[in-house]
Design a protein around this motif. Structure first.
Motif, short mmCIF file in Angstrom:
data_model
loop_
_atom_site.label_atom_id
_atom_site.label_comp_id
_atom_site.label_asym_id
_atom_site.label_seq_id
_atom_site.Cartn_x
_atom_site.Cartn_y
_atom_site.Cartn_z
N ARG A 184 0.80 -1.21 -0.08
CA ARG A 184 -0.09 -0.03 0.11
C ARG A 184 1.07 1.25 0.15
O ARG A 184 0.66 2.22 -0.92
CB ARG A 184 -0.94 -0.14 1.21
N ALA A 185 2.09 1.23 0.74
CA ALA A 185 2.90 2.28 0.86
C ALA A 185 3.60 2.55 -0.43
O ALA A 185 3.58 3.61 -1.06
CB ALA A 185 4.07 2.05 1.85
N ALA A 186 3.96 1.65 -1.30
CA ALA A 186 4.60 1.66 -2.39
C ALA A 186 3.33 2.13 -3.55
O ALA A 186 3.58 2.99 -4.60
CB ALA A 186 4.95 0.31 -3.08
N ALA A 187 2.22 1.72 -3.50
CA ALA A 187 1.13 2.16 -4.18
C ALA A 187 0.83 3.67 -4.23
O ALA A 187 0.42 4.34 -5.02
CB ALA A 187 -0.14 1.50 -4.03
N ASP A 188 1.12 4.03 -2.85
CA ASP A 188 1.04 5.58 -2.57
C ASP A 188 2.33 6.51 -2.96
O ASP A 188 2.41 7.69 -2.63
CB ASP A 188 0.81 5.84 -1.23
N GLY A 189 3.27 5.64 -3.65
CA GLY A 189 4.30 6.48 -4.16
C GLY A 189 5.78 6.45 -3.14
O GLY A 189 6.71 7.10 -3.52
N ASP A 190 5.63 5.58 -2.18
CA ASP A 190 6.85 5.48 -1.37
C ASP A 190 7.93 4.72 -2.12
O ASP A 190 7.92 3.39 -2.21
CB ASP A 190 6.37 4.94 0.04
N ALA A 191 8.81 5.54 -2.36
CA ALA A 191 10.04 4.84 -3.07
C ALA A 191 10.83 3.76 -2.27
O ALA A 191 11.20 2.78 -2.67
CB ALA A 191 10.98 5.96 -3.94
N GLY A 192 10.82 3.99 -0.89
CA GLY A 192 11.44 3.18 -0.10
C GLY A 192 10.72 1.90 0.06
O GLY A 192 11.52 0.95 0.16
N ALA A 193 9.40 1.96 0.14
CA ALA A 193 8.62 0.76 0.01
C ALA A 193 8.74 -0.08 -0.98
O ALA A 193 8.82 -1.24 -1.12
CB ALA A 193 7.14 1.50 0.45
N TRP A 194 8.64 0.60 -2.29
CA TRP A 194 8.94 -0.02 -3.53
C TRP A 194 10.35 -0.96 -3.44
O TRP A 194 10.36 -2.06 -3.99
CB TRP A 194 8.81 0.67 -4.73
N LYS A 195 11.47 -0.11 -3.09
CA LYS A 195 12.74 -0.58 -3.01
C LYS A 195 12.79 -1.91 -2.05
O LYS A 195 13.16 -2.88 -2.18
CB LYS A 195 13.73 0.37 -2.65
N GLU A 196 11.86 -1.90 -0.92
CA GLU A 196 11.92 -2.98 0.03
C GLU A 196 11.14 -4.20 -0.70
O GLU A 196 11.65 -5.31 -0.44
CB GLU A 196 11.31 -2.59 1.33
N LEU A 197 10.11 -4.08 -1.22
CA LEU A 197 9.44 -4.92 -2.01
C LEU A 197 10.40 -5.73 -3.07
O LEU A 197 10.51 -6.85 -3.15
CB LEU A 197 8.40 -4.38 -2.82
N TYR A 198 11.05 -4.87 -3.84
CA TYR A 198 12.09 -5.45 -4.71
C TYR A 198 13.11 -6.29 -4.11
O TYR A 198 13.36 -7.43 -4.50
CB TYR A 198 12.65 -4.34 -5.69
N HIS A 199 13.62 -5.85 -2.98
CA HIS A 199 14.72 -6.43 -2.41
C HIS A 199 13.97 -7.82 -1.90
O HIS A 199 14.75 -8.75 -1.69
CB HIS A 199 15.28 -5.61 -1.28
N ARG A 200 12.95 -7.78 -1.15
CA ARG A 200 12.28 -9.13 -0.43
C ARG A 200 12.10 -10.14 -1.62
O ARG A 200 11.88 -11.30 -1.43
CB ARG A 200 11.09 -8.57 0.24
N HIS A 201 11.87 -9.52 -2.94
CA HIS A 201 11.03 -10.44 -3.57
C HIS A 201 11.67 -10.71 -4.96
O HIS A 201 11.57 -11.56 -5.76
CB HIS A 201 9.61 -10.27 -4.15
N THR A 202 13.09 -10.18 -5.24
CA THR A 202 13.71 -10.30 -6.52
C THR A 202 14.39 -11.86 -6.89
O THR A 202 14.38 -12.22 -7.51
CB THR A 202 15.00 -9.11 -6.44
N GLY A 203 14.67 -12.10 -5.66
CA GLY A 203 15.17 -13.52 -5.61
C GLY A 203 14.12 -14.53 -6.14
O GLY A 203 14.54 -15.54 -6.92
N LEU A 204 13.09 -14.50 -5.50
CA LEU A 204 11.92 -15.28 -6.02
C LEU A 204 11.62 -14.89 -7.39
O LEU A 204 11.43 -15.97 -8.27
CB LEU A 204 10.71 -14.97 -5.01
#
Length: 193
Positions: free
Chosen positions: A9-29
């Motif tokens: 939800r934070a990434a959807a609201d434009g939070d770049a840090g949240a997007w970065k964390e999503l990417y970090h958590r799931h890029t390996g998957l």
């Protein structure tokens, strides 16, 4: 931020840090699912980029933001299968890294010993890789995804490989047993059990 749904939800609201964390958590998957279907890195990289682009497109419309990992795994699978269907090609590839020696000040005797040890290690790695290649596609895909980092949940793995969540553990056990048998048949030693 620990709650995945809140992170989405934070990434959807434009939070770049949240997007970065999503990417970090799931890029390996995402990478491991794409690579489990595709024989070469460039196609897998294209699928990864497309998968993240699709997430950016759908970020505000996810019905269950807390299951973004499953969504990403499923999307990566669909994109990889699309590439397989449209490319009409398959290229065998080996993941075994070849080791090289740098020129240095060590004695010739030590260099020869190290080269022999490295050769034996390469041979063992190749034998393990050959055994892995004998596994059915389903096993190879599952084992590739299971070694991704960070390790995905069984729900994410199931979504990425189109399996029932409850079947991931039993299939994993059967695949590892079969791999162990194939390795043993080759007489490979020094592999932890």
């Amino acid at each position: 931020m620990d709650d995945t749904g809140a992170l989405v939800r934070a990434a959807a609201d434009g939070d770049a840090g949240a997007w970065k964390e999503l990417y970090h958590r799931h890029t390996g998957l995402v990478w491991s699912v794409a690579r489990s279907y595709l024989p070469n890195d460039s196609d897998a990289q294209d699928v990864c980029q497309t998968t993240w682009f699709r997430l950016a497109e759908h970020l505000t419309r996810l019905r269950e933001p807390e299951k973004v990992g499953s969504w990403l795994a499923s999307t990566a699978r669909h994109e990889a299968l699309r590439v397989v269907r449209t490319s009409g090609r398959s290229m065998p590839v080996s993941d075994v890294a070849l080791l090289g020696l740098d020129i240095d000040e060590r004695s010739p005797e030590l260099l020869v010993l190290e080269a022999e040890e490295a050769g034996a290690e390469r041979q063992r790695a190749q034998q393990v890789w050959d055994a892995f290649q004998e596994l059915p596609d389903r096993c190879r895909r599952l084992l590739r995804v299971l070694i991704s980092s960070p390790r995905p949940s069984y729900q994410e793995i199931a979504a990425g490989l189109d399996l029932a969540v409850g079947s991931v553990g039993p299939i994993r056990a059967r695949c590892l047993k079969k791999l162990g048998e194939l390795i043993a048949r080759r007489g490979v030693t020094g592999i932890p059990r």
